[in-house]
Scaffold this motif. Structure first.
Motif, PDB file in Angstrom:
ATOM      1  N   LEU A  52      -7.783  11.752  -7.897  1.00 44.31           N
ATOM      2  CA  LEU A  52      -7.630  12.691  -6.779  1.00 44.31           C
ATOM      3  C   LEU A  52      -8.072  14.118  -7.106  1.00 44.31           C
ATOM      4  O   LEU A  52      -8.144  14.955  -6.202  1.00 44.31           O
ATOM      5  N   ARG A  89       0.899  11.959  -3.581  1.00 48.97           N
ATOM      6  CA  ARG A  89      -0.186  12.190  -2.634  1.00 48.97           C
ATOM      7  C   ARG A  89      -0.416  10.980  -1.721  1.00 48.97           C
ATOM      8  O   ARG A  89      -0.093   9.846  -2.074  1.00 48.97           O
ATOM      9  N   ASN A  90      -1.003  11.251  -0.563  1.00 42.76           N
ATOM     10  CA  ASN A  90      -1.409  10.173   0.335  1.00 42.76           C
ATOM     11  C   ASN A  90      -2.671   9.516  -0.206  1.00 42.76           C
ATOM     12  O   ASN A  90      -3.604  10.207  -0.627  1.00 42.76           O
ATOM     13  N   VAL A  91      -2.698   8.191  -0.190  1.00 44.35           N
ATOM     14  CA  VAL A  91      -3.878   7.466  -0.661  1.00 44.35           C
ATOM     15  C   VAL A  91      -4.190   6.304   0.283  1.00 44.35           C
ATOM     16  O   VAL A  91      -3.334   5.863   1.054  1.00 44.35           O
ATOM     17  N   LYS A  92      -5.420   5.831   0.184  1.00 45.01           N
ATOM     18  CA  LYS A  92      -5.843   4.657   0.954  1.00 45.01           C
ATOM     19  C   LYS A  92      -5.832   3.443   0.037  1.00 45.01           C
ATOM     20  O   LYS A  92      -6.431   3.464  -1.039  1.00 45.01           O
ATOM     21  N   ILE A 143      -7.613   1.756  -4.725  1.00 45.48           N
ATOM     22  CA  ILE A 143      -6.846   2.942  -4.349  1.00 45.48           C
ATOM     23  C   ILE A 143      -7.829   4.099  -4.191  1.00 45.48           C
ATOM     24  O   ILE A 143      -8.453   4.528  -5.167  1.00 45.48           O
ATOM     25  N   SER A 144      -7.977   4.553  -2.950  1.00 42.67           N
ATOM     26  CA  SER A 144      -8.922   5.644  -2.645  1.00 42.67           C
ATOM     27  C   SER A 144     -10.288   5.390  -3.270  1.00 42.67           C
ATOM     28  O   SER A 144     -10.915   6.287  -3.841  1.00 42.67           O
ATOM     29  N   ALA A 161       0.982   7.691  -3.373  1.00 45.20           N
ATOM     30  CA  ALA A 161       0.800   7.425  -4.801  1.00 45.20           C
ATOM     31  C   ALA A 161       1.599   8.471  -5.557  1.00 45.20           C
ATOM     32  O   ALA A 161       1.533   9.662  -5.242  1.00 45.20           O
TER      33      ALA A 161
END
Length: 407
Positions: free
Chosen positions: A214, A104-107, A180-181, A119
């Protein structure tokens, strides 16, 4: 005798200066394009190979189709895979292990900077962890990989750790805390550079941590499957296809999922690369053809301009074949000189392009320039030039010495 022909031909080419350079330009560009393309093609195929991380010929991947975004593989599918799908696949007699994974896309936040990356989940079961590490070929250059029972820790790719590539203006080291997110994790390990844009920039965390972070529930982006034997890889793929068609209630040919091997994906991409190579070679061939026409035109003009010279040579004993060989070799040299410069230019472009490819993808490839490629290119260039000058050389050989001297 042959040496004299070449010496005379070179002198004549030097006399024509700019005209000679303009004439061989078409050959030069065409040869440079072919050489650079062949050398770059080898490097590009090696880079593509590294992107697929082919470490095991028994591995297949299953992912849902019908993607509605541009995220990682399988994410955003309209009818996603589930953990139950992975469990049922694992029960097949041709399957050794079936591992559900999410990407998945994470910040990522660190040093008061923000970066967006991927991630990837790692199974909590140690046996399945080891399978994933083996599939992907994961090793650390610092710290250690995730182990069963780990919580609140992550492993990051080499690019994420490097301040020159992570966009965070600071190196991330083992022991550092990153967000992370919105949730803080401690960096437990940094992986060796793998030459993969995705893997070298991915955050790895345990399945439990990633699901808590998530909240994707029962969804699975990707199922990694290892067949019992590489000899059964096709049978395994067929068994999975049949099982998933039944589970998702779709007919053959209407599948909303994909079962593939890295080798199959690589072959598909390489076919595209080969198609591009063929297309550009055709364009380069047009340039070479234009160059050949230019040589014919230049040599025809040269024969007309040198009628008096031809007449004098015949008057003092030169035979028709001597005149023919002189112009024939001169035309061949035009082609070969263009070929030599084209090879040098193409080689330089090949190395420069491969270097850029290495920097961009983080891989270690090199252009494939063989002795036979150079020999074939230079020989071909000479023959193209010689054949292009064949008719002008024949006309020169037939020139009447009396009329030639009169001009």
């Amino acid at each position: 005798m042959i040496e004299d022909y070449f010496n005379l031909a070179l002198k004549n080419l030097k006399k024509r200066g700019v005209r000679s350079w303009l004439t061989l330009l078409g050959i030069l560009i065409g040869v440079a394009a072919v050489v650079s393309l062949v050398s770059l093609g080898g490097g590009l195929k090696a880079a593509v190979d590294s992107q697929f991380n082919i470490g095991s010929t028994e591995v297949l991947t299953v992912q849902a189709g019908g993607m509605n975004n541009y995220g990682p593989p399988g994410s955003g599918a309209s009818n996603p895979l589930t953990k139950e799908d992975a469990g049922e696949i694992g029960k097949l007699s041709t399957v050794e292990v079936s591992i559900p994974r999410n990407i998945r896309n994470v910040k990522l936040e660190f040093n008061k900077k923000v970066s967006f990356t991927y991630a990837g989940s790692i199974p909590d079961n140690q046996r399945e962890m080891d399978y994933v590490y083996d599939f992907v070929g994961l090793e650390t250059i610092s710290g250690k990989l995730l182990e069963s029972g780990d919580r609140g820790v992550i492993v990051i790719g080499s690019n994420l750790a490097d301040m020159d590539k992570n966009g965070l203006d600071k190196n991330i080291k083992v022991g550092d805390n990153v967000a992370i997110s919105g949730k803080t994790f401690r960096v437990q390990g940094i992986t060796k550079k793998m030459g993969s844009i995705i893997m070298d920039s991915t955050v790895l965390m345990t399945e439990n941590d990633m699901e808590d972070l998530l909240d994707y529930g029962n969804e699975v982006d990707l199922i990694v499957v290892k067949a019992v034997s590489k000899d059964l890889i096709n049978q395994t793929a067929e068994d999975i296809n049949k099982l998933m068609r039944d589970r998702r209630d779709v007919k053959k040919g209407q599948e909303d999922f994909d079962v593939s091997t890295p080798q199959a994906m690589l072959e598909s991409v390489n076919q595209i690369i080969s198609g591009i190579q063929i297309f550009i070679i055709i364009i380069a061939s047009i340039s070479i053809a234009v160059g050949a026409i230019g040589i014919t035109n230049t040599m025809t003009t040269s024969v007309l301009e040198r009628r008096k010279e031809i007449g004098i040579m015949k008057a003092i004993g030169a035979r028709n074949e001597h005149i023919f060989y002189l112009f024939f070799i001169e035309a061949g040299l035009l082609g070969m000189i263009g070929g030599i410069i084209g090879v040098l230019l193409g080689t330089a472009v090949g190395y420069a392009g491969t270097s850029a490819l290495n920097t961009f993808l983080g891989v270690a490839t090199h252009p494939e320039i063989s002795f036979w490629l150079i020999l074939l290119t230079m020989t071909g260039s000479f023959l193209i030039g010689a054949v292009s000058g064949l008719i002008p050389a024949l006309n020169a050989a037939k020139e009447n010495p009396v009329e030639g001297i009169r001009g």
